[in-house]
Design an enzyme around this catalytic site. Structure first.
Site, PDB file in Angstrom:
ATOM      1  NE  ARG A   1      86.513 108.388 -78.495  1.00 54.67           N
ATOM      2  CZ  ARG A   1      87.207 109.281 -79.178  1.00 54.67           C
ATOM      3  NH1 ARG A   1      87.348 110.507 -78.744  1.00 54.67           N
ATOM      4  NH2 ARG A   1      87.768 108.961 -80.316  1.00 54.67           N
TER       5      ARG A   1
ATOM      6  NE  ARG B   1      86.845 113.129 -89.859  1.00 55.12           N
ATOM      7  CZ  ARG B   1      86.449 112.840 -88.632  1.00 55.12           C
ATOM      8  NH1 ARG B   1      85.725 113.697 -87.949  1.00 55.12           N
ATOM      9  NH2 ARG B   1      86.755 111.690 -88.098  1.00 55.12           N
TER      10      ARG B   1
ATOM     11  NE  ARG C   1      91.079 111.060 -87.935  1.00 56.87           N
ATOM     12  CZ  ARG C   1      90.232 111.313 -86.943  1.00 56.87           C
ATOM     13  NH1 ARG C   1      89.942 112.557 -86.619  1.00 56.87           N
ATOM     14  NH2 ARG C   1      89.673 110.343 -86.286  1.00 56.87           N
TER      15      ARG C   1
ATOM     16  CE  LYS D   1      83.955 114.502 -81.436  1.00 58.80           C
ATOM     17  NZ  LYS D   1      83.318 113.371 -82.117  1.00 58.80           N
TER      18      LYS D   1
ATOM     19  NE  ARG E   1      86.788 106.482 -84.865  1.00 57.27           N
ATOM     20  CZ  ARG E   1      86.818 107.670 -85.448  1.00 57.27           C
ATOM     21  NH1 ARG E   1      86.820 107.763 -86.761  1.00 57.27           N
ATOM     22  NH2 ARG E   1      86.834 108.763 -84.732  1.00 57.27           N
TER      23      ARG E   1
HETATM   24  P1  AMP Z   1      89.308 111.304 -82.457  1.00 56.99           P
HETATM   25  O1  AMP Z   1      90.155 112.219 -83.272  1.00 56.99           O
HETATM   26  O2  AMP Z   1      88.660 111.989 -81.281  1.00 56.99           O
HETATM   27  O3  AMP Z   1      88.322 110.543 -83.279  1.00 56.99           O
HETATM   28  O4  AMP Z   1      90.291 110.217 -81.806  1.00 56.99           O
HETATM   29  C1  AMP Z   1      91.044 109.332 -82.614  1.00 56.99           C
HETATM   30  C2  AMP Z   1      91.487 108.135 -81.794  1.00 56.99           C
HETATM   31  O5  AMP Z   1      92.263 108.565 -80.649  1.00 56.99           O
HETATM   32  C3  AMP Z   1      90.343 107.326 -81.199  1.00 56.99           C
HETATM   33  O6  AMP Z   1      89.807 106.395 -82.122  1.00 56.99           O
HETATM   34  C4  AMP Z   1      91.052 106.646 -80.022  1.00 56.99           C
HETATM   35  O7  AMP Z   1      91.856 105.580 -80.473  1.00 56.99           O
HETATM   36  C5  AMP Z   1      91.966 107.732 -79.513  1.00 56.99           C
HETATM   37  N1  AMP Z   1      91.313 108.574 -78.470  1.00 56.99           N
HETATM   38  C6  AMP Z   1      90.972 109.888 -78.584  1.00 56.99           C
HETATM   39  N2  AMP Z   1      90.406 110.337 -77.447  1.00 56.99           N
HETATM   40  C7  AMP Z   1      90.382 109.280 -76.591  1.00 56.99           C
HETATM   41  C8  AMP Z   1      89.907 109.101 -75.263  1.00 56.99           C
HETATM   42  N3  AMP Z   1      89.304 110.093 -74.571  1.00 56.99           N
HETATM   43  N4  AMP Z   1      90.060 107.875 -74.684  1.00 56.99           N
HETATM   44  C9  AMP Z   1      90.649 106.866 -75.348  1.00 56.99           C
HETATM   45  N5  AMP Z   1      91.112 106.952 -76.613  1.00 56.99           N
HETATM   46  C10 AMP Z   1      90.990 108.156 -77.243  1.00 56.99           C
END
Ligand code: AMP
Length: 221
Positions: free
Chosen positions: A93, A133, A166, A19, A177
């Site tokens: 999510r 990554r 990260r 993404k 995850r």
């Molecule tokens: P990502 O970069 O999208 O993988 O997001 C990293 C982290 O941010 C996730 O593992 C969650 O802890 C938090 N996060 C991101 N988007 C959401 C969402 N829509 N709802 C809840 N937590 C989120």
């Protein structure tokens, strides 16, 4: 081909599906704004004492109200989101978040989502992808150590600034995850399919072909 204008998209798929790589292409091609809830949260988490950092590092979810308010505030402060549209990455999510968006009087009426892109990938490929990554924190641009390396090691191609790995990109957190994705996020496929908005894209063919497949699918609508 007449494109929807503004164009409002959601992109989702399991962690590691690409993404973060595809969203800048969408921004460039359609002039839309990439809204990554993960990037917005990581910026908040950088503030000392932030509780959000603990949640992100453990792979848990930040609460729905915080996320929705953050998205609304971002859209309200970025006129281009209204004019050109956006691609939401990392949201929704859960089904609950999707419904909260569709029931929010401001978002549902002023910014209804046109299309939802699902990036599909075989589960075994994910671990290799995600553990290599690298990201540029400021822009959210992402690279991969071997599959999509930056021109200069650990350096962002556009700004020359350092890339980071990260804290949540390790195998243990990834497995957690992935399980959460299957349970909470994968049901969005049926939700948006029923709305007639779902576009499925197979990402196993690589970054460039995936990009073209997404562009073709959107332009064919
Ligand atoms: P990502 O970069 O999208 O993988 O997001 C990293 C982290 O941010 C996730 O593992 C969650 O802890 C938090 N996060 C991101 N988007 C959401 C969402 N829509 N709802 C809840 N937590 C989120």
């Amino acid at each position: 081909m007449q494109m929807l204008q503004p164009l409002r998209l959601i992109i989702f798929g399991p962690p590691g599906c690409g993404k973060g790589t595809q969203c800048p292409f969408l921004e460039e091609e359609f002039g839309i704004i990439h809204i990554s809830t993960g990037d917005l949260l990581r910026k908040t988490a950088a503030i000392p004492g932030s509780k959000i950092k603990q949640i992100i590092d453990s792979g848990g979810f930040v609460d729905d109200e915080t996320i929705l308010q953050m998205i609304q505030a971002f859209i309200a402060s970025n006129p281009k989101c209204k004019e050109k549209g956006f691609v939401l990455d990392g949201f929704p999510r859960t089904l609950q978040q999707a419904r909260a968006f569709d029931n929010n009087p401001d978002l549902a009426v002023n910014y209804p989502v046109d299309k939802v892109i699902l990036l599909e990938i075989d589960a075994e490929v994910l671990i290799e992808r995600i553990c290599g990554r690298l990201v540029h924190l400021e822009s959210g641009r992402s690279y991969h150590l071997t599959l999509n390396p930056p021109r200069i090691p650990m350096t962002d191609d556009l700004t020359g600034e350092p890339l980071v790995k990260r804290a949540d990109d390790n195998e243990e957190t990834l497995r957690k995850r992935l399980a959460i994705y299957m349970e909470k996020t994968a049901p969005l496929e049926e939700y948006y399919s029923k709305q007639g908005k779902l576009i499925r894209i197979d990402v196993s063919m690589g970054v460039e072909q995936t990009k073209q497949a997404i562009f073709n699918a959107l332009k064919a609508q």
